[in-house]
Design an enzyme around this catalytic site. Structure first.
Site, PDB file in Angstrom:
ATOM      1  N   SER A   1      -2.990  -7.768   2.671  1.00 37.72           N
ATOM      2  CA  SER A   1      -2.640  -8.076   4.060  1.00 37.72           C
ATOM      3  C   SER A   1      -1.264  -8.612   4.239  1.00 37.72           C
ATOM      4  O   SER A   1      -0.712  -8.794   3.110  1.00 37.72           O
ATOM      5  CB  SER A   1      -3.651  -9.312   4.481  1.00 37.72           C
TER       6      SER A   1
ATOM      7  N   GLU B   1      -0.281 -11.389   5.095  1.00 35.21           N
ATOM      8  CA  GLU B   1      -0.078 -12.855   4.883  1.00 35.21           C
ATOM      9  C   GLU B   1       0.230 -12.568   3.002  1.00 35.21           C
ATOM     10  O   GLU B   1       0.993 -13.578   2.615  1.00 35.21           O
ATOM     11  CB  GLU B   1      -1.091 -13.653   4.880  1.00 35.21           C
TER      12      GLU B   1
ATOM     13  N   GLU C   1       2.678   4.513  -4.902  1.00 29.40           N
ATOM     14  CA  GLU C   1       3.056   5.428  -3.965  1.00 29.40           C
ATOM     15  C   GLU C   1       3.773   4.613  -2.838  1.00 29.40           C
ATOM     16  O   GLU C   1       3.140   4.050  -1.706  1.00 29.40           O
ATOM     17  CB  GLU C   1       1.943   6.323  -3.088  1.00 29.40           C
TER      18      GLU C   1
ATOM     19  N   GLN D   1     -12.001   4.787  -1.845  1.00 30.87           N
ATOM     20  CA  GLN D   1     -11.508   3.850  -2.927  1.00 30.87           C
ATOM     21  C   GLN D   1     -12.771   2.904  -2.704  1.00 30.87           C
ATOM     22  O   GLN D   1     -12.661   2.112  -1.711  1.00 30.87           O
ATOM     23  CB  GLN D   1     -10.140   3.364  -2.204  1.00 30.87           C
TER      24      GLN D   1
HETATM   25  C1  LIG Z   1     -10.287  -0.501   8.611  1.00 32.67           C
HETATM   26  C2  LIG Z   1      -9.911  -0.980   7.082  1.00 32.67           C
HETATM   27  C3  LIG Z   1     -10.183   0.179   6.174  1.00 32.67           C
HETATM   28  C4  LIG Z   1     -10.148  -0.561   4.743  1.00 32.67           C
HETATM   29  N1  LIG Z   1     -10.207   0.647   3.709  1.00 32.67           N
HETATM   30  C5  LIG Z   1     -10.763   0.279   2.634  1.00 32.67           C
HETATM   31  C6  LIG Z   1     -10.994   1.084   1.475  1.00 32.67           C
HETATM   32  O1  LIG Z   1     -11.036   2.400   1.856  1.00 32.67           O
HETATM   33  N2  LIG Z   1     -11.115   0.793   0.504  1.00 32.67           N
HETATM   34  C7  LIG Z   1     -10.985  -0.749  -0.058  1.00 32.67           C
HETATM   35  O2  LIG Z   1     -11.468  -1.108  -1.164  1.00 32.67           O
HETATM   36  N3  LIG Z   1     -11.008  -1.675   0.906  1.00 32.67           N
HETATM   37  C8  LIG Z   1     -10.464  -1.127   2.302  1.00 32.67           C
HETATM   38  N4  LIG Z   1     -10.194  -2.078   3.195  1.00 32.67           N
HETATM   39  C9  LIG Z   1     -10.390  -3.660   2.969  1.00 32.67           C
HETATM   40  C10 LIG Z   1      -9.105  -4.273   2.982  1.00 32.67           C
HETATM   41  O3  LIG Z   1      -8.357  -4.121   1.523  1.00 32.67           O
HETATM   42  C11 LIG Z   1      -9.472  -5.911   3.000  1.00 32.67           C
HETATM   43  O4  LIG Z   1      -9.884  -6.095   4.205  1.00 32.67           O
HETATM   44  C12 LIG Z   1      -8.150  -6.728   2.848  1.00 32.67           C
HETATM   45  O5  LIG Z   1      -7.925  -6.839   1.380  1.00 32.67           O
HETATM   46  C13 LIG Z   1      -8.345  -8.245   3.328  1.00 32.67           C
HETATM   47  O6  LIG Z   1      -9.733  -8.857   2.807  1.00 32.67           O
HETATM   48  P1  LIG Z   1     -10.717  -9.355   3.639  1.00 32.67           P
HETATM   49  O7  LIG Z   1     -10.978  -8.423   4.680  1.00 32.67           O
HETATM   50  O8  LIG Z   1     -11.567  -9.752   2.990  1.00 32.67           O
HETATM   51  O9  LIG Z   1     -10.035 -10.604   4.293  1.00 32.67           O
HETATM   52  P2  LIG Z   1      -9.747 -12.113   3.515  1.00 32.67           P
HETATM   53  O10 LIG Z   1      -9.114 -11.815   2.296  1.00 32.67           O
HETATM   54  O11 LIG Z   1     -11.044 -12.909   3.705  1.00 32.67           O
HETATM   55  O12 LIG Z   1      -8.751 -12.690   4.362  1.00 32.67           O
HETATM   56  C14 LIG Z   1      -8.960 -13.540   5.531  1.00 32.67           C
HETATM   57  C15 LIG Z   1      -7.437 -13.943   6.054  1.00 32.67           C
HETATM   58  O13 LIG Z   1      -6.980 -14.699   5.160  1.00 32.67           O
HETATM   59  C16 LIG Z   1      -5.827 -14.508   4.830  1.00 32.67           C
HETATM   60  N5  LIG Z   1      -5.421 -14.682   3.574  1.00 32.67           N
HETATM   61  C17 LIG Z   1      -6.175 -14.776   2.589  1.00 32.67           C
HETATM   62  N6  LIG Z   1      -5.654 -15.330   1.511  1.00 32.67           N
HETATM   63  C18 LIG Z   1      -4.476 -15.674   1.619  1.00 32.67           C
HETATM   64  C19 LIG Z   1      -3.475 -16.735   1.023  1.00 32.67           C
HETATM   65  N7  LIG Z   1      -3.595 -16.926  -0.351  1.00 32.67           N
HETATM   66  N8  LIG Z   1      -2.588 -17.264   1.896  1.00 32.67           N
HETATM   67  C20 LIG Z   1      -2.337 -16.942   3.311  1.00 32.67           C
HETATM   68  N9  LIG Z   1      -3.642 -16.227   3.755  1.00 32.67           N
HETATM   69  C21 LIG Z   1      -4.569 -15.563   3.166  1.00 32.67           C
HETATM   70  C22 LIG Z   1      -5.772 -12.968   4.955  1.00 32.67           C
HETATM   71  O14 LIG Z   1      -4.198 -12.621   5.296  1.00 32.67           O
HETATM   72  C23 LIG Z   1      -6.565 -12.624   6.260  1.00 32.67           C
HETATM   73  O15 LIG Z   1      -5.820 -13.319   7.415  1.00 32.67           O
HETATM   74  C24 LIG Z   1     -10.129  -1.805   4.500  1.00 32.67           C
HETATM   75  C25 LIG Z   1     -10.223  -2.870   5.499  1.00 32.67           C
HETATM   76  C26 LIG Z   1     -10.128  -2.319   6.933  1.00 32.67           C
HETATM   77  C27 LIG Z   1      -9.945  -3.666   7.929  1.00 32.67           C
END
Ligand SMILES: Cc1cc2nc3c(=O)[nH]c(=O)nc-3n(C[C@H](O)[C@H](O)[C@H](O)COP(=O)(O)OP(=O)(O)OC[C@H]3O[C@@H](n4cnc5c(N)ncnc54)[C@H](O)[C@@H]3O)c2cc1C
Lengths: 397, 379
Positions: free
Chosen positions: A383, A385, A244, A126
């Site tokens: 997430s 949040e 899903e 993905q």
């Molecule tokens: C082990 C793992 C596997 C993954 N696998 C995939 C995959 O196969 N394909 C894929 O596309 N993605 C994948 N992801 C990505 C995952 O979807 C993202 O990590 C997730 O969307 C969060 O984005 P970020 O890590 O950039 O955190 P950020 O978006 O930078 O968030 C940082 C913090 O801020 C909080 N936050 C952000 N916006 C807000 C808001 N508006 N209000 C309050 N809090 C907020 C978040 O909850 C978090 O605590 C994976 C992630 C992990 C850790």
């Protein structure tokens, strides 16, 4: 109101259980139960077993190789395979991409890709998240520029789970720079052998290689590999995220993990007695059991509503938050249950063939690394949040 | 009341912090942790030259510190630096020697970093219970000393130690306080086998089996009447040290998060501008402050002769360190998002250390019950 399964459902469960008892390879179940590393071949052989039975993709329409099971039956199926010690069905192709193809793909795309998912020819990953676009996915910047009947794709995806096993990736790419960000995104299917793609590992805190960065440098993708219309990709992506939902709470996995936790707590000793007799620890387990019991019903309420044709609303967000918290708490208690023996971490012993022995009681070696690994659950898939924001937003405050 | 450290201690803290900042980045830590012993001898020597091992022990034992505040100040810095060198093992074993045999060459060697010492006390089923010792010490039938048999678990630095201090039961029931002796045994003694391994937080420990290990009579450091009390003193120093280390690790984890809040943007704003996250970070800071105060309490009661007062405070701070450490660990990873899950970024390593500290020398549940018992005067 009736909390019980119907006679037909019980018969269905018996049928699934009988199949699992004879079909889940015992060495595979041992690896899953012992927290060992699973190889690509392990996943593939399990998928092949299910596929031969016609059960790899129960939620697909029958005409494409699915089943006619309703959501309750699909839940029973999941519970039974987890109970038998099988690993989860890798979701990217079966539960994420396929529903999008079935709903929005061309006949040609369906005929080409769906059989290849079922027979294991393709492993999909993905490609949504980017370094600058996590929670704010719509801000994604990987660009696809039209050049005749091809797109030229340049940019970077990240956190790509099991991308190192994959030969295909489905990607959200930007096809329009101006206007609302959501209205300039397209959904592309990309062969990872195309020149210009590079996959680099990201090592997680448990020392494991599960996620990757995927770089695209002038990668040529046939326009025929676009799903649906140009600039409508966000609609498909949202459909995918929402599709899903019956499995989102991971109830079957939590149930299995809780039962493992109890057997650990029966074996571990505290003050000369089994830990499970310690009121403090036992009450923590009990609290989790209460929560899980309630969430199972929350989940069944959503599943039955889906069976009756209602689309889940904010319940999906609730299930995601509570489901991940419960699974994290069970892994937390499993770690605590082992006391000092949760500390040793002999990574070589995670390899099934290794002759390096782990330290401590069975399963102890992976218990802390799994606890740390599961921190991901409240981060990915939107997430927790973001889910809370959605729940709050629904109130129209 | 005065909550300032003395000038000497402030200097010590500054010096350690500067040394670590200049010489001990995350990659350096990974490199040291990957060495066969799980730490760098070179760094250990450098730490000793800075006088850091001597700071753990009183003058009477060849050091220049040993007070609660000395231990707390030093270990807080070690926690900030995520240091893997065997300070805790040195403190545990050195405390026993300092009180039982302050002029022995092993202690001088420890302070000069030439000798590595480890306390081998915990057993597979003892689960933090100090008196639960099944390893046995019997008088040698030939009258010359002792024969020791049993097994010890998760012995910190057990695989690099030159000398081990082993707890063994001389008499009494398995859970009885009286009857436990502490023995000084060379790690190369016949009948001793040691299996070292890494722990999940990047440190090292060992499983140790003793099969009829024979030692001279003078190997006995503390006998049936005094062994348990000595053990309690050593573990008490360890509780203080681990809690201080946790505090240092919590502080850095929060700092990293504040920094990340200011630099990471989503939805066109820095993530630090989301109130949901601000409140969670505020809760983290509140619990860190509570841990600091609990540590001050424990450090100042560490030298008390009133056992109840002292042990209450030591268990109390370990509850704070364990419970709050886990909370901080989980929150800082979550608030970072995916980046918090990666090996190349520091916060996950702090989180692992914080959570593993709760598994050492008694977890929050264990010490909570101990506080409850001490409060009602039961222990
Ligand atoms: C082990 C793992 C596997 C993954 N696998 C995939 C995959 O196969 N394909 C894929 O596309 N993605 C994948 N992801 C990505 C995952 O979807 C993202 O990590 C997730 O969307 C969060 O984005 P970020 O890590 O950039 O955190 P950020 O978006 O930078 O968030 C940082 C913090 O801020 C909080 N936050 C952000 N916006 C807000 C808001 N508006 N209000 C309050 N809090 C907020 C978040 O909850 C978090 O605590 C994976 C992630 C992990 C850790």
């Amino acid at each position: 109101m009736d909390l019980n399964y119907s006679e037909e459902e019980n018969a269905f469960r018996a049928e699934v259980r009988a199949f699992m008892e004879t079909s889940v390879p015992s060495d595979l179940a041992a690896k899953v139960r012992g927290g060992k590393r699973l190889s690509k071949a392990d996943h593939e052989s399990w998928h092949a077993i299910l596929s031969r039975q016609g059960w790899l993709a129960p939620a697909w329409p029958v005409e494409y190789g699915g089943t006619d099971w309703d959501p309750v039956q699909r839940y029973i199926f999941e519970e039974e395979y987890v109970r038998a010690g099988a690993p989860r069905i890798v979701p990217f192709a079966v539960t994420m991409l396929a529903p999008v193809l079935i709903k929005f793909g061309t006949e040609e795309q369906k005929q080409r890709y769906l059989p290849r998912i079922l027979d294991g020819s393709d492993w999909w990953c993905q490609g949504y998240s980017e370094p600058g676009s996590g929670s704010d996915l719509a801000s994604l910047r990987t660009r696809a520029v039209r050049d005749g009947d091809e797109y030229i794709v340049t940019g970077q995806k990240t956190w790509t789970t099991l991308g190192h096993h994959a030969n295909m990736i489905f990607c959200l790419v930007r096809t329009k720079q101006d206007g609302k960000p959501q209205e300039g995104i397209s959904f592309l299917l990309i062969d990872m052998a195309t020149p210009g793609i590079e996959v680099r590992p990201i090592i997680t805190i448990d020392g494991e290689h599960e996620v990757n960065e995927v770089f695209f440098d002038d990668v040529r993708v046939p326009v025929a590999n676009r799903v649906g219309e140009e600039n409508k990709g966000w609609t498909y992506a949202k459909y995918l995220l929402g599709h899903e939902r019956t499995g989102i709470a991971g109830i079957a996995f939590a149930t299995q993990a809780l039962s493992n936790l109890k057997s650990v707590a029966r074996r571990q000793m505290k003050g000369g007695r089994p830990l499970i007799e310690d009121p403090l620890f036992a009450s923590r387990i009990a609290m989790t059991e209460i929560e899980l019991d309630a969430l199972r019903t929350t989940s069944m309420r959503a599943i039955v509503a889906a069976r009756d044709g209602n689309s889940p609303g904010i319940e999906a967000s609730m299930l995601k938050v509570k489901g991940t918290l419960i699974r994290q708490e069970i892994s937390n208690l499993a770690r605590k249950a082992l006391g000092p023996m949760a500390m040793p971490y002999v990574t070589e012993a995670l390899d099934p063939g290794s002759n390096v022995e782990a330290v401590g009681p069975e399963g102890a070696n992976a218990v802390s690394s799994q606890y740390f690994n599961l921190r991901k659950m409240s981060i990915y898939g939107g997430s927790n949040e973001i889910q809370r924001n959605l729940i709050a937003k629904s109130l129209g405050l | 009341m005065d909550f300032e450290h003395t000038e000497e201690r402030k200097l010590l803290a500054e010096m350690v912090r500067r040394y670590i900042a200049d010489n001990y980045d995350l990659n350096g830590r990974h490199t040291a942790a990957a060495l066969p012993e799980g730490f760098s001898r070179e760094r250990w020597q450098a730490f000793a030259e800075l006088g850091l091992i001597g700071a753990l022990f009183p003058e009477s034992a060849g050091g220049y510190g040993g007070a609660g505040a000395d231990i707390a100040v030093l270990f807080e810095e070690l926690g900030r630096g995520l240091v893997v060198e065997p300070f805790l093992a040195a403190l545990l074993a050195g405390t026993v020697l300092a009180e039982t045999r302050s002029d022995c060459p092993q202690l001088a060697g420890l302070i000069a970093e030439e000798t590595i010492l480890a306390l081998a006390h915990e057993e597979a089923d003892s689960r933090y219970d100090l008196a639960r010792v099944t390893t046995e010490a019997k008088h040698n039938p030939d009258g010359s000393g002792w024969v020791i048999s049993g097994a010890k678990s998760v012995v910190l630095a057990g695989d690099s130690a030159d000398w081990l201090i082993v707890s063994a039961r001389i008499s009494g029931e398995v859970t009885q306080e009286a009857g436990i002796g502490l023995f000084l045994i060379p790690a190369n003694a016949d009948g001793l086998s040691i299996r070292g391994y890494p722990t999940v937080d990047g440190m090292h420990a060992a499983e140790i089996a003793l099969e009829a290990v024979t030692v001279d009579a003078d190997a006995l450091l503390a006998g049936e009447g005094s062994g348990y009390a000595m053990l309690e003193r050593a573990i008490g120093a360890g509780l203080l040290a681990l809690s201080a280390e946790a505090l240092g690790a919590m502080d850095v984890s929060a700092d990293l998060t504040v920094e990340y809040f200011k630099t990471r943007s989503q939805f066109g704003k820095t993530i630090g501008s989301f109130q949901a996250l601000q409140h969670r970070l505020a809760d983290v800071l509140i619990e860190i402050s509570q841990t600091r105060s609990s540590l001050i309490n424990a450090a100042s009661r560490f030298g008390s002769d009133d056992r109840q007062e002292r042990e209450w405070a030591l268990s109390a701070v370990k509850v704070c360190a364990g419970r709050n450490g886990q909370m901080v660990a989980e929150e800082v990873i979550q608030m970072h998002g995916g980046i918090g899950m990666t090996w190349d970024y520091a916060v996950g390593h702090y989180a692992k250390r914080l959570v593993m500290i709760d598994h050492m020398l008694g977890d929050a549940d264990h010490h909570l019950l101990r506080v409850a018992n001490l409060s009602k005067g039961g222990e």
